[in-house]
Design a protein around this motif. Structure first.
Motif, PDB file in Angstrom:
ATOM      1  N   PHE A   9       0.825  -1.206   0.000  1.00 25.59           N
ATOM      2  CA  PHE A   9       0.000   0.000   0.000  1.00 25.59           C
ATOM      3  C   PHE A   9       0.861   1.259   0.000  1.00 25.59           C
ATOM      4  O   PHE A   9       1.754   1.405   0.855  1.00 25.59           O
ATOM      5  N   ASP A  10       0.584   2.149  -0.953  1.00 22.83           N
ATOM      6  CA  ASP A  10       1.073   3.512  -0.839  1.00 22.83           C
ATOM      7  C   ASP A  10       0.329   4.091   0.373  1.00 22.83           C
ATOM      8  O   ASP A  10      -0.684   3.528   0.804  1.00 22.83           O
ATOM      9  N   MET A  11       0.818   5.178   0.950  1.00 23.09           N
ATOM     10  CA  MET A  11       0.140   5.706   2.151  1.00 23.09           C
ATOM     11  C   MET A  11      -0.679   6.967   1.863  1.00 23.09           C
ATOM     12  O   MET A  11      -1.924   6.926   1.908  1.00 23.09           O
ATOM     13  N   ASP A  12       0.022   8.070   1.524  1.00 26.11           N
ATOM     14  CA  ASP A  12      -0.689   9.334   1.310  1.00 26.11           C
ATOM     15  C   ASP A  12      -1.655   9.214   0.134  1.00 26.11           C
ATOM     16  O   ASP A  12      -1.251   8.859  -0.969  1.00 26.11           O
ATOM     17  N   GLY A  13      -2.911   9.499   0.372  1.00 25.90           N
ATOM     18  CA  GLY A  13      -3.903   9.458  -0.702  1.00 25.90           C
ATOM     19  C   GLY A  13      -4.487   8.081  -0.936  1.00 25.90           C
ATOM     20  O   GLY A  13      -5.416   7.931  -1.725  1.00 25.90           O
ATOM     21  N   VAL A  14      -3.932   7.059  -0.264  1.00 19.19           N
ATOM     22  CA  VAL A  14      -4.468   5.693  -0.398  1.00 19.19           C
ATOM     23  C   VAL A  14      -5.100   5.239   0.918  1.00 19.19           C
ATOM     24  O   VAL A  14      -6.239   4.771   0.954  1.00 19.19           O
ATOM     25  N   THR A  18      -3.996  12.623   3.420  1.00 22.96           N
ATOM     26  CA  THR A  18      -2.952  13.610   3.699  1.00 22.96           C
ATOM     27  C   THR A  18      -2.502  14.384   2.458  1.00 22.96           C
ATOM     28  O   THR A  18      -1.813  15.395   2.590  1.00 22.96           O
ATOM     29  N   GLU A  19      -2.873  13.916   1.242  1.00 23.29           N
ATOM     30  CA  GLU A  19      -2.432  14.630   0.034  1.00 23.29           C
ATOM     31  C   GLU A  19      -2.875  16.092   0.061  1.00 23.29           C
ATOM     32  O   GLU A  19      -2.160  16.965  -0.416  1.00 23.29           O
ATOM     33  N   ILE A  20      -4.039  16.358   0.633  1.00 26.58           N
ATOM     34  CA  ILE A  20      -4.552  17.726   0.700  1.00 26.58           C
ATOM     35  C   ILE A  20      -3.609  18.614   1.528  1.00 26.58           C
ATOM     36  O   ILE A  20      -3.391  19.779   1.213  1.00 26.58           O
ATOM     37  N   PHE A 169      -1.429  -0.880  -4.308  1.00 29.92           N
ATOM     38  CA  PHE A 169      -2.514   0.115  -4.319  1.00 29.92           C
ATOM     39  C   PHE A 169      -1.872   1.494  -4.364  1.00 29.92           C
ATOM     40  O   PHE A 169      -1.072   1.841  -3.497  1.00 29.92           O
ATOM     41  N   GLU A 170      -2.224   2.284  -5.377  1.00 29.00           N
ATOM     42  CA  GLU A 170      -1.584   3.584  -5.606  1.00 29.00           C
ATOM     43  C   GLU A 170      -2.585   4.656  -6.059  1.00 29.00           C
ATOM     44  O   GLU A 170      -3.512   4.351  -6.796  1.00 29.00           O
ATOM     45  N   ASP A 171      -2.346   5.901  -5.628  1.00 24.77           N
ATOM     46  CA  ASP A 171      -3.201   7.006  -6.082  1.00 24.77           C
ATOM     47  C   ASP A 171      -2.471   7.965  -7.018  1.00 24.77           C
ATOM     48  O   ASP A 171      -3.098   8.865  -7.576  1.00 24.77           O
ATOM     49  N   ALA A 172      -1.133   7.787  -7.164  1.00 21.03           N
ATOM     50  CA  ALA A 172      -0.365   8.733  -7.979  1.00 21.03           C
ATOM     51  C   ALA A 172       0.116   8.078  -9.262  1.00 21.03           C
ATOM     52  O   ALA A 172       0.463   6.898  -9.274  1.00 21.03           O
TER      53      ALA A 172
HETATM   54 MG    MG Z   1       0.068   8.515  -2.685  1.00 20.73          MG
END
Ligand code: MG
Ligand code: B16
Length: 218
Positions: A9-14, A18-20, A169-172
């Motif tokens: 798992f990616d962390m920020d945004g997943v 915290t991305e905000i 799992f990624e959001d970027a």
């Molecule tokens: Mg991320």
């Protein structure tokens, strides 16, 4: 045909929104040196290291700084970011995450964190979810930022699982590229239009089940 044995798992945004706060801190920093950035530009900053974000912002504003000045800017951004995340608690973990991690653990899947952030240990502690993970690879332990696959390759190595048996799992965009370069199956957390290289996308972990992971064949 191989089955999935681990989730990274990616962390920020997943796992947490915290991305905000990264964006808020970057915008404040950019404003302070007369550079204007918006949410569209911010997409490039997601998933990449703090030092590389500084370079991207300075190049965007066509501003030159010395190495020492860049380090001061990075420290200032991080100070603001730390202020913004002060209040983060278990309630900020995204919906469905705890249930999914619990089910994965109960079904014998290995789990790792693969984050570019140097603040990952602090945030995992604040969210009280560190105990789910068998390995934590973050900005403190990697040399090459995403889209380089190092963070996910190290995660698989520490778990002792073949890369082909890992799901990321990624959001970027940079993170999806890193996962695919590592030879892993990638589930994007966000829209398919944006995360074009992802094998599939979810908009929330409330849609995610262990059964869906078990059905992935490589
Ligand atoms: Mg991320
Ligand atoms: P820090 P992730 C990344 O975390 C963030 O997406 C990115 O916006 C941030 O610049 C980077 O961590 C570095 O974070 O300044 O805390 O070391 O998405 O890879 O978990």
């Amino acid at each position: 045909m191989a089955h999935i044995e681990a989730c990274i798992f990616d962390m920020d945004g997943v796992l947490v929104s915290t991305e905000i706060y990264h964006y808020k801190a970057w915008k404040r920093l950019a404003d302070s040196i007369g550079i204007s950035i918006d949410e569209h530009f911010n997409e490039q900053l997601k998933g990449v290291s703090r030092a590389f974000c500084i370079d991207l912002i300075l190049a965007h504003g066509n501003v030159k700084k010395t190495q020492i000045e860049k380090e001061q800017l990075a420290a200032q951004k991080n100070q603001w970011f730390l202020e913004y995340i002060e209040h983060i608690s278990p309630q900020d973990v995204f919906p469905g995450v705890i249930e999914f991690l619990t089910d994965l653990q109960a079904n014998g899947f290995k789990m790792a964190i693969g984050s570019a952030s140097k603040n990952a240990p602090l945030l995992l502690e604040k969210m009280q979810i560190a105990h789910y993970f068998d390995a934590i690879v973050d900005g403190n332990t990697i040399e090459k930022a995403k889209p380089n696959p190092e963070v996910f390759l190290k995660g698989a190595q520490q778990l002792g699982i073949a890369t082909s048996a890992c799901v990321v799992f990624e959001d970027a965009l940079s993170g999806v590229q890193a996962a695919k370069s590592a030879g892993m199956y990638c589930i994007g957390v966000g829209s398919k239009e944006h995360l074009t290289l992802a094998d599939e996308c979810i908009s929330s972990f409330t849609e995610m089940t262990v059964e869906r992971i078990k059905q992935i064949k490589r």
